[in-house]
Scaffold this motif. Sequence first.
Motif, mmCIF file in Angstrom:
data_model
loop_
_atom_site.group_PDB
_atom_site.id
_atom_site.type_symbol
_atom_site.label_atom_id
_atom_site.label_comp_id
_atom_site.label_asym_id
_atom_site.label_seq_id
_atom_site.Cartn_x
_atom_site.Cartn_y
_atom_site.Cartn_z
ATOM 1 N N MET A 137 52.140 -12.005 72.427
ATOM 2 C CA MET A 137 52.627 -11.184 71.315
ATOM 3 C C MET A 137 52.494 -9.688 71.552
ATOM 4 O O MET A 137 52.993 -8.904 70.753
ATOM 5 N N GLY A 138 51.808 -9.281 72.591
ATOM 6 C CA GLY A 138 51.763 -7.878 72.929
ATOM 7 C C GLY A 138 50.450 -7.198 72.593
ATOM 8 O O GLY A 138 49.539 -7.769 72.001
ATOM 9 N N GLU A 139 50.398 -5.910 72.976
ATOM 10 C CA GLU A 139 49.147 -5.160 72.942
ATOM 11 C C GLU A 139 48.594 -4.949 71.538
ATOM 12 O O GLU A 139 47.385 -5.089 71.312
ATOM 13 N N LEU A 140 49.431 -4.616 70.575
ATOM 14 C CA LEU A 140 48.939 -4.341 69.226
ATOM 15 C C LEU A 140 48.282 -5.582 68.622
ATOM 16 O O LEU A 140 47.176 -5.508 68.074
ATOM 17 N N ILE A 141 48.966 -6.727 68.716
ATOM 18 C CA ILE A 141 48.403 -7.953 68.164
ATOM 19 C C ILE A 141 47.136 -8.336 68.923
ATOM 20 O O ILE A 141 46.164 -8.824 68.334
ATOM 21 N N ALA A 142 47.137 -8.097 70.246
ATOM 22 C CA ALA A 142 45.942 -8.391 71.042
ATOM 23 C C ALA A 142 44.768 -7.530 70.594
ATOM 24 O O ALA A 142 43.632 -7.996 70.515
ATOM 25 N N TRP A 143 45.044 -6.255 70.308
ATOM 26 C CA TRP A 143 43.976 -5.381 69.830
ATOM 27 C C TRP A 143 43.428 -5.883 68.494
ATOM 28 O O TRP A 143 42.215 -5.929 68.278
ATOM 29 N N ILE A 144 44.342 -6.276 67.604
ATOM 30 C CA ILE A 144 43.920 -6.773 66.288
ATOM 31 C C ILE A 144 43.032 -7.997 66.442
ATOM 32 O O ILE A 144 41.966 -8.101 65.821
#
Length: 537
Positions: A137-144
């Motif tokens: 799902m990408g970096e933002l979702i991974a950060w969350i």
Amino acid sequence: MSDTSDTSDTTNTRPTWNYKFITSGAPKQPNESKFKYNVRKLFTTKTLKSLEEDQNASKLKKDLSVFELTMIGLGSIIGTGIFVLTGQAAATRAGPAVVLSFLLAGLTASFAALSYSELASMIPISGSSYTYTYATMGELIAWIIGWDLTLEYLVGAATVAVGWSGYFVRFFYDAFGVQFSSSWTSAPITFNNTSNSFELTPGAYFNVPAFTIVVLLTILLVVGIKESARVNAIVVSVKVVVIIIFVIAAATRINPENYKPFIPPNEGSFSRFGVTGILAGTSIVFFAFIGFDSISTIAQESKNPQRDLPLSIMGSFSIVSVIYVAVCVVLTGVVSYKKLDSPAPISVAVNETGMKWLGVIVDLGAVDGLFLPGIASKVHPRFGTPHIITIIGGVICSIAAALFPIEVLAELTSVGTLLAFFLVNIGVTILRFKAPDAPRKFKVPGGPFLIPMIGAVLTLLILVTASPASLARLFIWMAIGLIVYTFHGRRRSKANNAELVNKENKEEGTEMRLLNEGGEQGENVETSRRTRPTTNV
């Protein structure tokens, strides 16, 4: 998970670009607006190939077998959920029907366990659902989700420590008649559900046993994963034996009248008994199934992760499911559910039987069994462990364990984990389409939608039944995480800011010059660069 490539035509003055929204960190293109570029960066994904390179470059010791992984899973799962929260959920939420709360929680967790198993067999990298969402799902979702996992493991470990403290105090009382002062064995902060506010507990100052056990186990984790695994194997063996002894011995004293009414009538609020109470109880006892996902966080310390991770995840989950149902049936059959709102509910049930010897064994088993799961980065040169982050996590965890009550910590852990499980279920479906040919040693049966989507829906169902205060705390934590990402994480992302590699690697300029010059020396440098560990967001 294909990369974006520059397809510009050198014969034209204005290059064209084959735009893809989900990409692997391609730089800003000439015809791409700044807004579109910044949005695209939020969904940068890590390729399976780059994750495999991270695995190969890891400095962590690969010592753990499937047996040790399974024992770590059991050690992480069996603990506060069954030793403490079972009684609280029965006394305040579901009554004897707490067994139904456990069955619903177990069903939901089983779908997540299947999804974890498939992703772990594809992406055998430490990081658990953080890594999986980065690849899907990408970096933002991974950060969350990474921020959410930080909450889950720190608060979850603190929850276990508080539960351990309760049984530690009870053991000394039952075995030796020693009564420790509640001023130094209780949380000084409580949460008032009526006023929805935190309050100070009169006469309570600091939970010393909870604080101490976290400090001691942090030291153990720094010493080494192999040593931690050996201690964990002993701990798991003891607590499983103790639980079996309790079930067999206490089952002879079951009073069928204690099961009536099996589902107590609702008392006027959503969470107080009735069918809705069973759902509310599920959000509490779901904590009992947390832990199998911790196996995936130590993937890089496994000897054969693609084979061993799915086996250990499903193996540990299956064992605890049987144990939990048996304990629930016996616990609520031996004593009225109204008496189980205690820091040591199993000890309450044992005292009801009059078997003093069993009470001492159960207390000792709980003290042994409520050892903390591992907290996950700089590797120690001698021990081969990420010692700095372990120590930082241990400090935060020990303070939380010393100050806050178990019910606040447990439900906050549960809601955080439910969010992680939701995204993992979704991730399986996404990767079935984005990487259909990637090798999978294990596949969730029923296709890409059936089990993952049912699992996702069930996690949301349990999540919305959690207390509003716990959900508010989760949202506040997530908001803080987004602020940190905006002002720090986004700018430190290696996937989206390749120039950071040049700034942080003093030898990069020389290596790039040698590569440009070509020749044997340049080829050797390229080989060296390929084997060097990579750094992610």
